[in-house]
Design an enzyme around this catalytic site. Structure first.
Site, PDB file in Angstrom:
ATOM      1  N   ARG A  66       0.573  -1.500   0.036  1.00 29.90           N
ATOM      2  CA  ARG A  66      -0.211   0.080  -0.185  1.00 29.90           C
ATOM      3  C   ARG A  66       1.041   0.883   0.133  1.00 29.90           C
ATOM      4  O   ARG A  66       1.623   1.652   0.760  1.00 29.90           O
ATOM      5  CB  ARG A  66      -0.627  -0.415   1.015  1.00 29.90           C
TER       6      ARG A  66
ATOM      7  N   ASP B 163       5.302   0.271  -7.013  1.00 26.45           N
ATOM      8  CA  ASP B 163       3.668  -0.615  -7.495  1.00 26.45           C
ATOM      9  C   ASP B 163       2.491   0.281  -7.165  1.00 26.45           C
ATOM     10  O   ASP B 163       1.790   0.541  -7.745  1.00 26.45           O
ATOM     11  CB  ASP B 163       3.792  -1.777  -7.876  1.00 26.45           C
TER      12      ASP B 163
ATOM     13  N   GLU C   5      -2.125   7.983  -5.725  1.00 21.14           N
ATOM     14  CA  GLU C   5      -2.842   7.176  -6.313  1.00 21.14           C
ATOM     15  C   GLU C   5      -3.767   6.937  -6.905  1.00 21.14           C
ATOM     16  O   GLU C   5      -4.363   7.104  -7.890  1.00 21.14           O
ATOM     17  CB  GLU C   5      -2.130   5.085  -6.663  1.00 21.14           C
TER      18      GLU C   5
ATOM     19  N   HIS D  92       0.102  -0.111 -10.107  1.00 22.19           N
ATOM     20  CA  HIS D  92      -1.018  -1.045  -8.840  1.00 22.19           C
ATOM     21  C   HIS D  92      -1.090  -2.144 -10.051  1.00 22.19           C
ATOM     22  O   HIS D  92      -1.924  -2.708  -9.760  1.00 22.19           O
ATOM     23  CB  HIS D  92      -1.759  -0.572  -9.011  1.00 22.19           C
TER      24      HIS D  92
END
Ligand code: COI
Length: 332
Positions: free
Chosen positions: A234, A258, A263, A295
């Site tokens: 996260r 990622d 985001e 992600h």
């Protein structure tokens, strides 16, 4: 029995349709996310299945209660965007998909790390510009490094298997130890110890809540010089500005991100025709030492199929028996 599935992407649709046919249960598929404006589409259905990164608005659960719907089944694992108090107030049960493919995420973490260790982002950019020189992009080998795995749940354990296959030394930290790893003496006692001893720190933890970062200026100071941070967990586990600064001033080698703390609303959208408002994100993208992806660690055919079908199976279990092995304890 009639179900409604919210926020369905094109790549998920066929798995939901197949499940619906096989189980002879009607599933209405909608692209819209589950919001106070769209929840009325669920009126008349027995259960809601959903996935979104946007926080679920408490009003949605008041409405569900009004419509007599008492189960929501998520197609993903993270429940950090669900207000549990609104679920409790409205007597609504929640399920998630705790294990759709730990390997997908573990494999991706290693993919990102390998790309960084061999400076692929910079090298590919150079080659795109017809610069075929080797230097300064000399690589580092994973088999020479100590990888610290923070979080030894399913994903962390899948990652450990891969790192060991590459010949890396692996150490781990988790509040709840896995017996087998414990017997093998893999654990260090504290997260600080893990950070101190690792050349690569890979985060396989859930969100610890806003402000509770694992990687920040203070903890970075404790880390080895030239260490690498890999995050497929996260975004809010990291103070991104601190991480960026530490890579910029040469304390850390680089990072694989990622996930990113800001985001939501950007990842999985195409804004290629626009300037980014988020200037920090712009800097992360530009850095040759930061492998930034939107992600996608979970994004494989196996995982997407499992997310679509396991969430529906959990919903059926809830509706038929009043419980499911994937029910989340919302009293916590
Ligand atoms: C989750 O399952 O919670 C994830 O983080 C993956 C998501 C983007 C579907």
């Amino acid at each position: 029995m009639k179900l409604i599935d919210y926020g369905v992407r094109d790549d998920e649709r066929k798995y939901i349709e197949e499940w619906s046919k096989e189980n002879d249960i009607e599933v209405k598929i909608v692209q819209e996310l589950l919001t106070p404006e769209t929840v009325e589409l669920a009126n008349g259905f027995d259960g809601i299945v959903a996935y979104q990164q946007l926080p679920y608005d408490p009003v949605v659960f008041d409405k569900m209660n009004e419509y007599g719907i008492h189960v929501i089944s998520l197609r993903n694992v993270g429940v950090d965007n669900v207000p549990f108090d609104a679920l409790r107030k409205n007597d609504i049960k929640l399920t998630n998909v705790p294990s759709y493919s730990p390997e997908a995420i573990a494999e991706y973490s290693v993919t990102g790390l390998m790309a960084l260790l061999r400076n692929l982002k910079h090298m590919i950019r150079k080659v795109d510009n017809h610069d075929f020189e080797w230097a300064p992009d000399i690589g580092r080998e994973l088999n020479q490094l100590t990888v610290g795995v923070a979080g030894t749940g399913r994903i962390g354990r899948a990652a450990i298997k891969i790192y060991e296959g590459f010949g890396a030394k692996v150490i781990a930290f988790d509040k709840y130890r896995n017996d087998e790893l414990d017997k093998r003496g893999m654990y260090v006692d504290t997260l600080d110890e893990l950070l101190k001893q690792s050349d690569v720190v890979t985060l396989h933890l859930p969100s610890l809540g806003k402000g509770n970062t694992v990687i920040n200026a203070k903890t970075i100071a404790e880390m080895k010089d030239d260490a690498i941070v890999v995050n497929t967990g996260r975004g809010d586990l990291i103070n991104t500005q601190d991480l960026y600064d530490a890579i910029g001033n040469g304390k850390l080698y680089g990072a694989v991100m990622d996930v990113y703390e800001n985001e939501v609303g950007i990842f999985n959208t195409d804004v290629s025709d626009q300037e980014l408002e988020d200037k920090l994100l712009e800097k992360l993208i530009k850095s040759p030492r930061i492998i930034l992806t939107p992600h996608i660690a979970f994004y494989t055919t196996k995982a997407v199929k499992n997310m679509a079908t396991i969430s529906l199976n959990s919903m059926i279990d809830e509706l038929k028996t009043g419980t499911s092995s994937n029910e989340i304890d919302i009293e916590k």
